[in-house]
Design a protein around this motif. Structure first.
Motif, mmCIF file in Angstrom:
data_model
loop_
_atom_site.group_PDB
_atom_site.id
_atom_site.type_symbol
_atom_site.label_atom_id
_atom_site.label_comp_id
_atom_site.label_asym_id
_atom_site.label_seq_id
_atom_site.Cartn_x
_atom_site.Cartn_y
_atom_site.Cartn_z
ATOM 1 N N TRP A 1 0.837 -1.286 0.248
ATOM 2 C CA TRP A 1 0.108 0.143 0.058
ATOM 3 C C TRP A 1 0.999 1.287 0.050
ATOM 4 C CZ3 TRP A 1 -2.159 1.236 5.551
ATOM 5 C CH2 TRP A 1 -2.605 2.604 5.655
ATOM 6 N N ILE A 2 0.607 2.004 -0.949
ATOM 7 C CA ILE A 2 1.568 3.212 -1.146
ATOM 8 C C ILE A 2 0.782 4.460 -0.806
ATOM 9 C CG2 ILE A 2 3.119 4.493 -2.644
ATOM 10 C CD1 ILE A 2 3.360 2.087 -4.395
ATOM 11 N N SER A 3 1.181 5.128 0.300
ATOM 12 C CA SER A 3 0.526 6.424 0.754
ATOM 13 C C SER A 3 0.711 7.471 -0.614
ATOM 14 C CB SER A 3 1.186 7.054 2.074
ATOM 15 O OG SER A 3 1.000 5.895 3.074
ATOM 16 N N PRO A 4 -0.123 8.514 -0.240
ATOM 17 C CA PRO A 4 -0.295 9.555 -1.718
ATOM 18 C C PRO A 4 0.883 9.873 -2.090
ATOM 19 C CG PRO A 4 -2.058 9.973 0.036
ATOM 20 C CD PRO A 4 -1.101 9.027 0.814
ATOM 21 N N PHE A 5 0.991 10.028 -3.633
ATOM 22 C CA PHE A 5 1.999 10.483 -4.550
ATOM 23 C C PHE A 5 1.484 11.329 -5.439
ATOM 24 C CE2 PHE A 5 0.911 6.298 -5.612
ATOM 25 C CZ PHE A 5 0.417 6.658 -7.216
ATOM 26 N N PHE A 6 0.184 11.774 -5.321
ATOM 27 C CA PHE A 6 -0.352 12.711 -6.334
ATOM 28 C C PHE A 6 0.267 14.057 -6.173
ATOM 29 C CE2 PHE A 6 -3.429 9.632 -4.658
ATOM 30 C CZ PHE A 6 -3.361 8.858 -5.208
ATOM 31 N N GLY B 1 5.589 -10.662 -7.938
ATOM 32 C CA GLY B 1 4.241 -11.279 -7.249
ATOM 33 C C GLY B 1 3.772 -10.565 -6.374
ATOM 34 N N LEU B 2 3.915 -9.221 -6.204
ATOM 35 C CA LEU B 2 3.154 -8.523 -5.502
ATOM 36 C C LEU B 2 1.969 -7.545 -6.162
ATOM 37 C CD1 LEU B 2 6.352 -6.811 -3.974
ATOM 38 C CD2 LEU B 2 4.946 -8.391 -2.671
ATOM 39 N N LYS B 3 1.106 -7.354 -5.324
ATOM 40 C CA LYS B 3 -0.183 -6.484 -5.678
ATOM 41 C C LYS B 3 0.085 -5.238 -5.172
ATOM 42 C CE LYS B 3 -2.827 -10.026 -6.695
ATOM 43 N NZ LYS B 3 -3.261 -10.568 -8.126
ATOM 44 N N VAL B 4 -0.246 -4.085 -5.910
ATOM 45 C CA VAL B 4 -0.152 -2.819 -5.600
ATOM 46 C C VAL B 4 -1.521 -2.035 -5.235
ATOM 47 C CG1 VAL B 4 0.954 -0.471 -6.273
ATOM 48 C CG2 VAL B 4 1.909 -2.481 -6.998
ATOM 49 N N MET B 5 -1.595 -1.638 -4.024
ATOM 50 C CA MET B 5 -2.686 -0.806 -3.582
ATOM 51 C C MET B 5 -2.319 0.818 -3.395
ATOM 52 S SD MET B 5 -4.161 -3.497 -0.959
ATOM 53 C CE MET B 5 -5.941 -2.730 -1.004
ATOM 54 N N ILE B 6 -3.042 1.549 -3.742
ATOM 55 C CA ILE B 6 -2.783 3.134 -3.632
ATOM 56 C C ILE B 6 -3.670 3.715 -2.823
ATOM 57 C CG2 ILE B 6 -1.416 3.191 -5.746
ATOM 58 C CD1 ILE B 6 -3.701 4.885 -6.950
ATOM 59 N N ASP B 7 -3.138 4.802 -2.295
ATOM 60 C CA ASP B 7 -4.066 5.621 -0.975
ATOM 61 C C ASP B 7 -4.913 6.622 -1.560
ATOM 62 O OD1 ASP B 7 -4.521 6.690 1.359
ATOM 63 O OD2 ASP B 7 -2.825 6.415 2.153
ATOM 64 N N LEU B 8 -6.084 6.448 -1.756
ATOM 65 C CA LEU B 8 -7.145 7.545 -2.352
ATOM 66 C C LEU B 8 -7.809 8.322 -1.202
ATOM 67 C CD1 LEU B 8 -9.193 5.706 -5.370
ATOM 68 C CD2 LEU B 8 -7.228 7.391 -5.454
ATOM 69 N N VAL B 9 -7.562 9.612 -1.244
ATOM 70 C CA VAL B 9 -8.085 10.548 -0.482
ATOM 71 C C VAL B 9 -9.302 10.977 -0.987
ATOM 72 C CG1 VAL B 9 -7.575 12.326 1.104
ATOM 73 C CG2 VAL B 9 -5.614 10.943 -0.005
ATOM 74 N N LEU B 10 -10.590 10.524 -0.907
ATOM 75 C CA LEU B 10 -11.715 10.942 -1.793
ATOM 76 C C LEU B 10 -12.574 12.104 -0.822
ATOM 77 C CD1 LEU B 10 -12.803 7.738 -3.345
ATOM 78 C CD2 LEU B 10 -11.221 9.301 -4.100
ATOM 79 N N GLY C 1 -5.932 -2.261 -6.150
ATOM 80 C CA GLY C 1 -6.810 -1.901 -5.235
ATOM 81 C C GLY C 1 -6.464 -0.473 -4.397
ATOM 82 N N PHE C 2 -7.225 -0.249 -3.365
ATOM 83 C CA PHE C 2 -6.934 1.094 -2.745
ATOM 84 C C PHE C 2 -7.103 1.057 -1.303
ATOM 85 C CE2 PHE C 2 -9.724 1.834 -6.780
ATOM 86 C CZ PHE C 2 -8.548 2.410 -7.622
ATOM 87 N N ARG C 3 -6.332 1.863 -0.654
ATOM 88 C CA ARG C 3 -6.660 2.266 0.718
ATOM 89 C C ARG C 3 -7.490 3.355 0.786
ATOM 90 N NH1 ARG C 3 -5.242 6.573 4.487
ATOM 91 N NH2 ARG C 3 -5.130 5.840 6.438
ATOM 92 N N LEU C 4 -8.570 3.435 1.474
ATOM 93 C CA LEU C 4 -9.465 4.551 1.322
ATOM 94 C C LEU C 4 -9.295 5.620 2.527
ATOM 95 C CD1 LEU C 4 -12.602 2.665 -0.441
ATOM 96 C CD2 LEU C 4 -10.981 4.217 -1.581
#
Length: 549
Positions: free
Chosen positions: A62-67, A105-114, A209-212
């Motif tokens: 899970w990668i915290s915001p980079f936007f 073999g890793l999934k990537v989830m990103i942090d969405l700040v909605l 996927g996402f961390r919301l």
């Protein structure tokens, strides 16, 4: 055994989904690896370190915001949802993260700040221009009370009123966090559609996927009713420090609204074709578990959520964990939790709970045995303690506001330590954005790789142990009991049954083993071997058994 608390939680589906029981590794990109020497971590730095993450045996990052962001709240104030801030690199660099992770073999989830944006987002720039522009209703605007004060008593998590006066529109706008983080209006259909398009953009780019962020803050009460006061005996510091007046209200109307479920269903439908998953952050001090249960019930809402019970300052005991599991069974038995003990918002749990090395190992093993998925925060696998950041080096506006009673979140956000003898522990060739202590240097990856007894290897063993046993990954949890310092429960999936007993104390204890044939597992985790139906547990020692035959 004198049982203090017993509970049973039954799983809802037998089919295995990748996220169910997954171990997710959180990356705070500013502090993971700097690839260009500016003192701030970036996406290419993450690419460089992904093989290390894969070596831990985790399932996803899970990668915290980079936007794109003015960084008033370090990326949680988004100015462009569909681009990368130059500080972190480019979209091409993010594509490299995706391709490298996939190869490993890793999934990537990103942090969405909605729930909110930056006040520099083009949406807000247009919305505040006047009351008639096409985006005039995209944020939460309200007229003042007759005396000019805010429309109600809602408070900001970062201190003071949740309302800020805007002289362009002669109205207040709502901000649950900084004044520079205006809240989006989820009662506006166009807002929901725009945010769903953000999710589609990143899913098409390959995220899994996402961390919301602040998932229960999306929708506010349309009538803008004031929150009632909260009795002092019900206040706690699960999501805000006790010095914050935010704790003086029962947050019935500024968040936690039932209309939120409709948006979550729409988001789940967008994610479904991509086999993507979401984990929501439930920020509520009184009803967190209940909301977690609501948001993860059935197959059309969120996949996982986490509340703050294991992120609080209260040191877990056998009794408190048994009570926690009982409450999960009561309010969220058909849902799916995602447990974490540390993250970028709280004091690292090694320091928060003042854990000895033996206690830290026990809690790491316990985390891998609980029903649900699990999040690990970067450096947790090294046993990193909280850093005491001097006031003059503080970056976090939350800590600056409430210093010194609450020192903010910088102490858990200091850079990752890679090489014990290298400049800045191998994080950067430039001056790091937050200081790195000598104590952290000594705990660097390079120092631990050669020490079989180091926390790093214990985490690897515990994660591998979890993956070997389907009962631990996705099974039910049954018969959770607490007897003194001993916590006991069973995990069951299909034909596999695992008995887990943990001595969560400093004194030797014993546990009676149920009748039947049991085999010792987890020897690599110091699992005790029973004799004549009784297991003698040393301080902070587990007993892990699988039913044979």
């Amino acid at each position: 055994m004198n049982s203090m608390t017993q509970t049973s939680v039954t799983g809802t589906r037998a089919q295995r989904e990748w996220w169910r029981g997954a171990v997710i590794y959180q990356i705070y990109p500013r502090s993971y690896q700097d690839s260009n020497g500016d003192g701030v971590g970036d996406l290419l730095g993450i690419v460089e370190r992904l093989p290390y993450i894969a070596s831990l045996g985790v399932d996803a990052v899970w990668i915290s915001p980079f936007f794109t962001s003015p960084m008033k709240d370090f990326g949680y104030d988004v100015a462009d949802y569909c681009d990368v801030d130059p500080m972190f690199g480019s979209l091409a660099d993010f594509d490299a993260v995706i391709s490298t992770a996939r190869a490993l073999g890793l999934k990537v989830m990103i942090d969405l700040v909605l729930s909110h944006t930056s006040d520099q987002h083009p949406w807000f720039v247009e919305s505040r221009r006047d009351r008639t522009n096409p985006k005039a209703n995209w944020y939460v605007w309200a007229d003042p009370a007759p005396d000019g004060t805010p429309p109600n008593n809602w408070l900001s998590m970062f201190g003071g009123s949740a309302w800020h006066w805007d002289s362009r529109r002669c109205q207040y706008y709502m901000h649950n966090f900084l004044t520079s983080q205006p809240d989006l209006n989820f009662h506006e259909p166009e807002v929901q559609e725009a945010l769903l398009n953000v999710a589609r953009f990143w899913l098409e780019r390959g995220v899994n996927g996402f961390r919301l962020d602040t998932i229960n803050f999306y929708v506010h009460d349309k009538q803008l009713r004031s929150n009632p006061p909260l009795a002092p005996e019900r206040r706690n510091d699960k999501i805000a420090p006790m010095v914050n007046p935010y704790n003086h209200q029962e947050h019935l109307y500024d968040k936690n609204q039932p209309e939120n479920l409709d948006f979550l269903r729409r988001l789940r439908a967008v994610m479904a074709p991509y086999d993507a998953a979401a984990v929501g952050e439930v920020g509520d001090a009184q009803r967190g578990l209940e909301i977690m249960g609501q948001y993860t019930a059935g197959n059309d809402l969120m996949h996982m959520c986490y509340a703050f019970e294991l992120l609080s300052n209260d040191h877990p005991s056998a009794s408190s964990i048994a009570c926690l599991m009982a409450e999960v069974a009561r309010v969220a038995g058909e849902g799916w939790a995602c447990w974490a003990m540390s993250n970028h918002d709280v004091v690292r749990h090694i320091s928060r709970w003042d854990l000895s090395p033996a206690a830290a190992r026990a809690f790491a093993t316990l985390l891998m045995c609980l029903r649900g998925s699990a999040c690990l925060y970067q450096g947790e696998e090294l046993g990193l303690p909280e850093v005491e950041v001097p006031y003059e080096d503080l970056q976090d506006p939350y800590g600056i506001e409430f210093w010194p009673e609450f020192k903010g979140r910088d102490g858990c956000r200091t850079p990752m330590v890679w090489e014990a003898d290298a400049l800045n522990a191998g994080f950067s060739t430039g001056r790091p954005w937050l200081p790195i202590t000598l104590e952290h240097h000594r705990l660097a990856v390079s120092a631990q790789e050669s020490d079989p007894a180091a926390p790093l290897h214990h985490y690897r063993r515990a994660i591998a142990f979890r993956h070997v046993h389907d009962a631990l990954m996705q099974g039910d949890i049954r018969d959770v009991t607490a007897d003194g310092d001993v916590l006991t429960f069973r995990r069951v999936s299909g034909q596999e049954e695992v008995l887990c007993a943990f001595n969560l104390g400093e004194a030797t204890a014993h546990v009676t083993i149920p009748e039947g044939r049991w085999e010792v597992i987890g020897a690599e985790l110091n699992s005790a071997a029973p004799r004549d139906g009784v297991a003698l547990l040393g301080r902070w020692q587990p007993c892990l058994l699988v039913r044979a035959g």
